[in-house]
Design an enzyme around this catalytic site. Structure first.
Site, PDB file in Angstrom:
ATOM      1  N   ARG A   1      12.117  -3.354  11.238  1.00 26.25           N
ATOM      2  CA  ARG A   1      11.255  -3.045  12.381  1.00 26.25           C
ATOM      3  C   ARG A   1      10.852  -4.317  13.116  1.00 26.25           C
ATOM      4  O   ARG A   1      10.707  -5.368  12.517  1.00 26.25           O
ATOM      5  CB  ARG A   1       9.985  -2.326  11.915  1.00 26.25           C
ATOM      6  CG  ARG A   1      10.239  -0.936  11.368  1.00 26.25           C
ATOM      7  CD  ARG A   1       8.991  -0.082  11.389  1.00 26.25           C
ATOM      8  NE  ARG A   1       7.761  -0.836  11.173  1.00 26.25           N
ATOM      9  CZ  ARG A   1       6.943  -0.664  10.141  1.00 26.25           C
ATOM     10  NH1 ARG A   1       7.219   0.202   9.212  1.00 26.25           N
ATOM     11  NH2 ARG A   1       5.832  -1.368  10.023  1.00 26.25           N
TER      12      ARG A   1
ATOM     13  N   ARG B   1      -9.063   1.059   9.665  1.00 26.00           N
ATOM     14  CA  ARG B   1      -8.664  -0.338   9.840  1.00 26.00           C
ATOM     15  C   ARG B   1      -9.811  -1.201  10.344  1.00 26.00           C
ATOM     16  O   ARG B   1      -9.706  -2.415  10.342  1.00 26.00           O
ATOM     17  CB  ARG B   1      -7.509  -0.438  10.848  1.00 26.00           C
ATOM     18  CG  ARG B   1      -6.169   0.019  10.336  1.00 26.00           C
ATOM     19  CD  ARG B   1      -5.117  -0.276  11.385  1.00 26.00           C
ATOM     20  NE  ARG B   1      -3.860   0.387  11.122  1.00 26.00           N
ATOM     21  CZ  ARG B   1      -2.813  -0.194  10.561  1.00 26.00           C
ATOM     22  NH1 ARG B   1      -2.898  -1.457  10.192  1.00 26.00           N
ATOM     23  NH2 ARG B   1      -1.696   0.461  10.375  1.00 26.00           N
TER      24      ARG B   1
ATOM     25  N   ARG C   1      -0.075 -10.069  13.035  1.00 20.03           N
ATOM     26  CA  ARG C   1      -0.688  -8.900  12.392  1.00 20.03           C
ATOM     27  C   ARG C   1      -1.663  -9.322  11.286  1.00 20.03           C
ATOM     28  O   ARG C   1      -2.704  -8.696  11.096  1.00 20.03           O
ATOM     29  CB  ARG C   1       0.398  -7.982  11.806  1.00 20.03           C
ATOM     30  CG  ARG C   1       1.233  -7.293  12.887  1.00 20.03           C
ATOM     31  CD  ARG C   1       2.381  -6.520  12.294  1.00 20.03           C
ATOM     32  NE  ARG C   1       1.934  -5.337  11.607  1.00 20.03           N
ATOM     33  CZ  ARG C   1       2.668  -4.673  10.717  1.00 20.03           C
ATOM     34  NH1 ARG C   1       3.866  -5.095  10.393  1.00 20.03           N
ATOM     35  NH2 ARG C   1       2.206  -3.589  10.140  1.00 20.03           N
TER      36      ARG C   1
ATOM     37  N   LYS D   1       0.831  -1.223   0.000  1.00 20.03           N
ATOM     38  CA  LYS D   1       0.000   0.000   0.000  1.00 20.03           C
ATOM     39  C   LYS D   1       0.859   1.263   0.000  1.00 20.03           C
ATOM     40  O   LYS D   1       0.585   2.194  -0.752  1.00 20.03           O
ATOM     41  CB  LYS D   1      -0.921   0.033   1.239  1.00 20.03           C
ATOM     42  CG  LYS D   1      -1.911  -1.096   1.315  1.00 20.03           C
ATOM     43  CD  LYS D   1      -2.893  -0.916   2.468  1.00 20.03           C
ATOM     44  CE  LYS D   1      -2.242  -0.853   3.835  1.00 20.03           C
ATOM     45  NZ  LYS D   1      -1.524  -2.095   4.211  1.00 20.03           N
TER      46      LYS D   1
ATOM     47  N   ARG E   1      11.726  -6.397   4.519  1.00 20.47           N
ATOM     48  CA  ARG E   1      11.470  -4.947   4.478  1.00 20.47           C
ATOM     49  C   ARG E   1      12.454  -4.202   5.386  1.00 20.47           C
ATOM     50  O   ARG E   1      12.797  -4.663   6.458  1.00 20.47           O
ATOM     51  CB  ARG E   1      10.035  -4.669   4.919  1.00 20.47           C
ATOM     52  CG  ARG E   1       9.652  -3.217   4.730  1.00 20.47           C
ATOM     53  CD  ARG E   1       8.172  -3.045   4.567  1.00 20.47           C
ATOM     54  NE  ARG E   1       7.428  -3.158   5.804  1.00 20.47           N
ATOM     55  CZ  ARG E   1       6.145  -2.808   5.925  1.00 20.47           C
ATOM     56  NH1 ARG E   1       5.485  -2.368   4.880  1.00 20.47           N
ATOM     57  NH2 ARG E   1       5.511  -2.932   7.067  1.00 20.47           N
TER      58      ARG E   1
END
Length: 210
Positions: A156, A88, A167, A13, A123
């Site tokens: 992260r 969300r 998640r 996104k 990532r």
């Protein structure tokens, strides 16, 4: 254009939001980046948000809606915006409607869970400006260094595989129902994420007619 981007964590996104922004000259409002900024600065809202983020949970509606409301009133949002990471949950979508925010299109980027786990473990995010990179798909010009501000690139905590699975579970339970919510309004469009970034972008632009 007032646009909401939906999709699981790691569906791409943020990257697509940047490309749409360049095309339409509208701001991308990433709640994730705004929350991380608040945490980094140690603000009252940031301290509240930190507890949720470190546990791999979603920040409460009250905190997120407060952040969004302030941001949408700024001058650069007059001609449109992209909401990335908000709403969300259905209560957040209802709160957005109650604020009188008129959304043109809701675009959902569809990617399988197993692909997302692979993507997110690779990532890397800039400590300085929050820009996102990937060791396979979106490498910086210099390894470990942000192209935009020269900051350090880090993995992260919430991109670790076990946190990603948590998640994804939260996403399927709480965020995925938004597709049904917006489908009823006729504003929902689906794009299936491709291996090549450029191919996904072409599908996104086509779906938005830009």
């Amino acid at each position: 254009m007032k646009l909401i981007l939906l999709g699981a964590p790691g569906a791409g996104k943020g990257t697509q939001a940047e490309l749409i922004c360049d095309r339409l000259s509208i701001p991308s409002i990433s709640t994730g980046n705004m929350i991380r900024e608040a945490i980094k600065n140690g603000t009252e809202m940031g301290k509240k948000a930190k507890e949720f983020v470190e546990a791999g949970k979603l920040v409460t509606d009250e905190v997120v809606i407060g952040i969004i409301k302030e941001r949408l009133s700024e001058k650069d949002c007059e001609n449109g915006f992209i909401l990335d990471g908000f709403p969300r949950t259905i209560p957040q979508a209802e709160a957005l409607d109650a604020m009188g925010v008129e959304i043109d299109t809701v675009l959902s980027i569809e990617v399988a869970d197993e692909k997302i786990v692979k993507r997110m473990s690779g990532r890397r995010v800039c400590e300085g400006c929050g820009a996102s990179y990937h060791i396979e798909y979106k490498q910086p010009k210099k390894e470990g260094v942000c192209d935009l501000c020269g900051g350090n690139l880090i993995c992260r905590k919430d991109d670790a595989p076990e946190t990603v699975l948590d998640r994804l579970k939260v996403f399927h339970e709480q965020t995925e129902p938004l597709k049904g919510y917006y489908e009823k309004t006729g504003k929902l469009k689906l794009v299936y994420g491709q291996e090549e970034l450029s191919e996904t972008t072409a599908l996104v632009f086509k779906a938005l007619g830009i």
